[in-house]
Each structure stands twice: as structure tokens, then as C-alpha cells.
Enzyme design. Structure first.
Site, PDB file in Angstrom:
ATOM      1  N   ASP A  31       4.609  -0.521  -7.047  1.00 37.87           N
ATOM      2  CA  ASP A  31       3.326  -0.825  -7.682  1.00 37.87           C
ATOM      3  C   ASP A  31       2.239   0.028  -7.049  1.00 37.87           C
ATOM      4  OD1 ASP A  31       1.739  -2.322  -9.539  1.00 37.87           O
ATOM      5  OD2 ASP A  31       0.952  -3.503  -7.862  1.00 37.87           O
ATOM      6  N   GLU A  60      -1.926   7.725  -5.386  1.00 32.47           N
ATOM      7  CA  GLU A  60      -2.161   6.984  -6.624  1.00 32.47           C
ATOM      8  C   GLU A  60      -3.642   6.992  -6.994  1.00 32.47           C
ATOM      9  OE1 GLU A  60      -0.987   2.954  -5.568  1.00 32.47           O
ATOM     10  OE2 GLU A  60      -3.040   2.436  -5.077  1.00 32.47           O
ATOM     11  N   HIS A  72      -0.564  -0.412  -9.726  1.00 30.34           N
ATOM     12  CA  HIS A  72      -1.329  -1.349  -8.893  1.00 30.34           C
ATOM     13  C   HIS A  72      -1.771  -2.576  -9.708  1.00 30.34           C
ATOM     14  CE1 HIS A  72      -3.500  -1.174  -4.835  1.00 30.34           C
ATOM     15  NE2 HIS A  72      -3.425  -2.425  -5.214  1.00 30.34           N
ATOM     16  N   ARG A 109       0.860  -1.194   0.000  1.00 29.92           N
ATOM     17  CA  ARG A 109       0.000   0.000   0.000  1.00 29.92           C
ATOM     18  C   ARG A 109       0.889   1.234   0.000  1.00 29.92           C
ATOM     19  NH1 ARG A 109      -3.377  -2.677  -1.563  1.00 29.92           N
ATOM     20  NH2 ARG A 109      -5.445  -3.152  -0.763  1.00 29.92           N
TER      21      ARG A 109
HETATM   22  P1  NAD Z   1      -1.870 -11.267   5.004  1.00 27.67           P
HETATM   23  O1  NAD Z   1      -2.914 -10.787   5.953  1.00 27.67           O
HETATM   24  O2  NAD Z   1      -1.844 -12.703   4.596  1.00 27.67           O
HETATM   25  O3  NAD Z   1      -0.412 -10.914   5.583  1.00 27.67           O
HETATM   26  C1  NAD Z   1      -0.095  -9.685   6.157  1.00 27.67           C
HETATM   27  C2  NAD Z   1       1.055  -9.948   7.126  1.00 27.67           C
HETATM   28  O4  NAD Z   1       1.492  -8.678   7.616  1.00 27.67           O
HETATM   29  C3  NAD Z   1       0.643 -10.783   8.344  1.00 27.67           C
HETATM   30  O5  NAD Z   1       1.572 -11.823   8.541  1.00 27.67           O
HETATM   31  C4  NAD Z   1       0.692  -9.785   9.504  1.00 27.67           C
HETATM   32  O6  NAD Z   1       1.055 -10.365  10.740  1.00 27.67           O
HETATM   33  C5  NAD Z   1       1.757  -8.829   9.002  1.00 27.67           C
HETATM   34  N1  NAD Z   1       1.729  -7.536   9.664  1.00 27.67           N
HETATM   35  C6  NAD Z   1       0.660  -6.854  10.133  1.00 27.67           C
HETATM   36  N2  NAD Z   1       1.074  -5.713  10.728  1.00 27.67           N
HETATM   37  C7  NAD Z   1       2.416  -5.695  10.614  1.00 27.67           C
HETATM   38  C8  NAD Z   1       3.433  -4.793  11.047  1.00 27.67           C
HETATM   39  N3  NAD Z   1       3.123  -3.695  11.733  1.00 27.67           N
HETATM   40  N4  NAD Z   1       4.717  -5.088  10.760  1.00 27.67           N
HETATM   41  C9  NAD Z   1       5.045  -6.225  10.109  1.00 27.67           C
HETATM   42  N5  NAD Z   1       4.123  -7.125   9.675  1.00 27.67           N
HETATM   43  C10 NAD Z   1       2.837  -6.859   9.934  1.00 27.67           C
HETATM   44  O7  NAD Z   1      -1.996 -10.312   3.722  1.00 27.67           O
HETATM   45  P2  NAD Z   1      -1.492 -10.619   2.245  1.00 27.67           P
HETATM   46  O8  NAD Z   1      -2.585 -11.302   1.487  1.00 27.67           O
HETATM   47  O9  NAD Z   1      -0.145 -11.212   2.284  1.00 27.67           O
HETATM   48  O10 NAD Z   1      -1.437  -9.119   1.647  1.00 27.67           O
HETATM   49  C11 NAD Z   1      -0.473  -8.189   2.102  1.00 27.67           C
HETATM   50  C12 NAD Z   1      -0.786  -6.835   1.512  1.00 27.67           C
HETATM   51  O11 NAD Z   1      -0.589  -6.865   0.095  1.00 27.67           O
HETATM   52  C13 NAD Z   1      -2.243  -6.395   1.646  1.00 27.67           C
HETATM   53  O12 NAD Z   1      -2.480  -5.777   2.898  1.00 27.67           O
HETATM   54  C14 NAD Z   1      -2.402  -5.411   0.524  1.00 27.67           C
HETATM   55  O13 NAD Z   1      -2.092  -4.123   1.015  1.00 27.67           O
HETATM   56  C15 NAD Z   1      -1.347  -5.818  -0.482  1.00 27.67           C
HETATM   57  N6  NAD Z   1      -1.902  -6.276  -1.778  1.00 27.67           N
HETATM   58  C16 NAD Z   1      -1.465  -5.680  -2.915  1.00 27.67           C
HETATM   59  C17 NAD Z   1      -1.945  -6.097  -4.150  1.00 27.67           C
HETATM   60  C18 NAD Z   1      -1.474  -5.469  -5.449  1.00 27.67           C
HETATM   61  O14 NAD Z   1      -2.114  -5.676  -6.480  1.00 27.67           O
HETATM   62  N7  NAD Z   1      -0.389  -4.728  -5.455  1.00 27.67           N
HETATM   63  C19 NAD Z   1      -2.895  -7.131  -4.210  1.00 27.67           C
HETATM   64  C20 NAD Z   1      -3.301  -7.737  -3.018  1.00 27.67           C
HETATM   65  C21 NAD Z   1      -2.808  -7.305  -1.795  1.00 27.67           C
END
Ligand code: NAD
Length: 328
Positions: free
Chosen positions: A257, A262, A294, A233
Site C-alpha cells: 500500500d 510514492e 496508500h 511506510r
Molecule cells: P503505533 O505507534 O500504535 O505502533 C507502532 C509500533 O511499532 C509500536 O508498538 C512500537 O513499539 C513499534 N516499533 C517502533 N519501532 C520499532 C522497531 N524498530 N521495530 C519493531 N517495532 C517497532 O502506530 P500504529 O497506529 O499502529 O501505526 C503504525 C504505522 O502504520 C504508522 O507508523 C504509519 O506508518 C502506518 N499507517 C499507515 C496507514 C495507511 O493508510 N497505509 C494509515 C495509518 C498509519
């Protein structure tokens, strides 16, 4: 169930129409414009709306949806920080999302950005098209034998850890919870990850705690010549501080990305417009920065999974058996 589908693109229609054949009783009307205070009125007469990651589901929009009797919001994405959840819950609305569709899609895009910026693919593509076959300025570094620092090791971060291991990298990580599947990863404090890593990739969600996690202080902790990637994000990074860091030569390359501000750009063709903010233009002015719009999620496999789960969410809502983790 009649669903109004906002911000529909050709690839959305293709993947949803393909899946729709398997589901009875669902009717979708595709609407190219995204939801806003004005376009929300188009939802009159529908049972549900379907929206995406940057759709405006702020308080005024939720108020209007409630006035029109909409009880179900289907998010065809994982993130929901664009939804005024308090207001929606107050009205008893159900908000269903797709918690995981293809973690590999996003992780592979993160590595694509890291490799492209490291090996200057964005520059060599243009140079060769202009008959400039000189290699000057295109030297990269080997990832093999280097250290990858992964921040957030959930579904996507874990996939990125596996990819980095495949490249022969040592993988270190910061997360509050250790992922038991990642026995090859060394967990450590954030500062240590930043200090030791040659490649840093963000995979944690945007929360109050992680807002501007990457700022002047944390950039100062990073190694010189680090490759930095954000596919998570935009607001995880203080962009002004990142720009200062890039200017001072701290980064070998930066692949984004997602980035702050954005919102107006994402998924839009704005080639004839003057951009209202300078953030994108300033980021694009650096030769060692690659920005994509994105698109981390955008693979056929991910689109198929998104349409399946979204339609199944609609069916489950009607049957009253919502899958745990899909409701927010
Ligand atoms: P997820 O919930 O499986 O994993 C998130 C991880 O982050 C968890 O292990 C959690 O414990 C950890 N976390 C939470 N707070 C934290 C902190 N303060 N410091 C360190 N780690 C922390 O989520 P995911 O499916 O792996 O997705 C991760 C992120 O990817 C989403 O939140 C979203 O923002 C982003 N995303 C981007 C796209 C894209 O197209 N670019 C698509 C999907 C998701």
C-alpha cells in the site's frame, strides 16, 4: 477559527462538512491543490492550515507559514515525518495530529492485500472479464495453520495480529515493547520472525532505525514463498532489494500500500503522464505484486474519526487544553 484545508478531495469535504455542523466557530475553505512553496501563500489571512500525510511541510513552507503568522497546523493523519518539526517548534507553531482513527481499517487492508495476492484475485478479476475461466496459474495457499509474522504490534499491528488469529494462524511478532493485550502472540527477535513466517506484515513506524529494515540481508532470512505486505511506510523497505528478491522467486506474493517514491503518485490521477521513476512500473511488472495507493486508512469509519479529532483539536487549541498524544 478560519482553516485553509489543503489537498481536499470529495470524501474529505463530505466527512468534514458532516462533522462541522457540530462545531461552532470553525470555518473551512477547501483547496484542491496540496501545500507547496507556491500554494502556501494562499494561507494568508487564515488562522490555521489543515494538511495530510504527504503534504509538503518542509522548511521553506514552514518559513512562509510563519511569515504569514500561522500558528496552528492541523494534520488529518497520524504520521508527521513530512513536517520539519524543528523549524516549526522554533517558531512556536503547534502541530496537532490524529494519533489513531481506525487501526482496523489499515489492518483489514493489509489482510486484503495478503489474501488478494495469495489467491491471485487481481489476475482472476481480469481473466473472467475476458471470458477466460481457466484456473491455471491461480493456485494459492491456505493461511489456516500457517505462521503470520507481525513487525510492530502497536494499534494497527495488534489489529492485524487479531485478524491473523481469526484465520487460524500462529502469530509471532517483533517489537521492542510487548503489547499486553496480545497474550496469544509469541514475541521473538526480528530474525526469528523472518525465518518462521509464511506471511510477514509491517506495522512499525518509519524512523532512522527502521529505514530499510527490509533489505537484501533480511530478505535472505525469509522463508521461500513468503507473502509479504507493507501498509506502513515505503522506506521501511529497500525497494531495489525487494525487486531483486521478487526476481529471484523468493516471494509467493507481495502487497504494497506504500512504497518508496510514492510521493508524486499518491492520491493523484496520473493516467495521461509518463512516470518519472521506474520503481512503480517495475513493481507493477511482476504478476505476483499488487500495489495500492496508500488507501489503507480509507473507510467511512476512519474518515469520520479523522474529521472529529481534527475539529476537536482545533477547538482544544483555542481553549488551551490539547489532548495528550495529539501534539507533535
Ligand atoms: P503505533 O505507534 O500504535 O505502533 C507502532 C509500533 O511499532 C509500536 O508498538 C512500537 O513499539 C513499534 N516499533 C517502533 N519501532 C520499532 C522497531 N524498530 N521495530 C519493531 N517495532 C517497532 O502506530 P500504529 O497506529 O499502529 O501505526 C503504525 C504505522 O502504520 C504508522 O507508523 C504509519 O506508518 C502506518 N499507517 C499507515 C496507514 C495507511 O493508510 N497505509 C494509515 C495509518 C498509519
Amino acid at each position: 477559527m478560519k482553516i485553509l484545508f489543503y489537498d481536499a478531495t470529495s470524501y474529505d469535504k463530505e466527512s468534514f462538512d458532516k462533522e462541522l455542523k457540530k462545531y461552532e466557530g470553525i470555518e473551512i475553505t477547501y483547496q484542491e491543490t496540496d501545500i507547496s512553496e507556491k500554494t502556501v501563500l494562499l494561507a494568508q489571512g487564515y488562522d490555521a492550515i489543515c494538511a495530510f500525510v504527504n503534504s509538503n511541510l518542509s522548511e521553506p513552507v514552514i518559513n512562509k507559514l510563519n511569515e504569514m503568522g500561522i500558528k496552528l497546523i492541523l494534520l488529518r493523519c497520524a504520521g508527521f515525518n513530512n513536517v520539519d518539526l524543528d523549524r516549526a517548534h522554533e517558531y512556536g507553531m503547534t502541530i496537532l495530529r490524529v494519533p489513531g482513527y481506525s487501526p482496523e481499517a489499515v489492518a483489514e487492508h493489509a489482510m486484503t492485500l495478503a489474501l488478494a495476492v495469495n489467491r491471485h484475485v487481481h489476475k482472476s478479476y481480469i481473466k473472467v472479464r475476458e471470458n477466460n475461466f481457466s484456473l491455471v496459474g491461480l493456485t494459492g495457499v491456505n493461511f489456516n495453520g500457517k505462521t503470520a509474522g507481525i513487525i510492530g504490534t502497536g494499534k494497527i499491528g495488534a489489529a492485524m495480529c487479531r485478524i491473523c488469529r481469526g484465520f487460524g494462524m500462529k502469530v509471532v511478532a517483533y517489537d521492542m515493547f510487548k503489547n499486553p493485550e496480545l497474550d496469544f502472540v509469541e514475541y521473538m527477535e526480528l530474525a526469528n520472525v523472518l525465518q518462521q513466517s509464511d506471511l510477514i506484515s509491517l506495522h512499525c513506524p518509519l524512523t532512522e532505525e527502521t529505514h530499510h529494515l527490509i533489505n537484501a540481508n533480511t530478505i535472505e532470512m525469509m522463508k521461500d514463498n513468503v507473502v509479504f505486505v507493507n501498509t506502513s511506510r515505503g522506506a521501511l523497505v529497500n525497494t531495489e532489494d525487494l525487486i531483486q528478491g521478487i526476481r529471484s522467486g523468493r516471494f509467493f506474493g507481495v502487497g504494497l500500500d506504500v512504497y518508496e517514491e510514492e510521493g508524486a503518485n499518491v492520491f493523484e490521477n496520473r493516467e495521461d503522464e509518463l512516470l518519472e521513476h521506474s520503481v512503480t512500473a517495475r513493481l507493477l511488472s511482476f504478476p505476483n505484486v499488487i500495489v495500492t495507493s496508500h488507501q489503507g486508512f480509507l473507510t467511512h469509519e476512519a474518515l469520520e474519526a479523522i474529521s472529529q479529532t481534527t475539529l476537536q483539536n482545533a477547538i482544544d487549541f483555542e481553549k488551551g487544553c490539547i489532548k495528550e498524544g495529539n501534539q507533535v
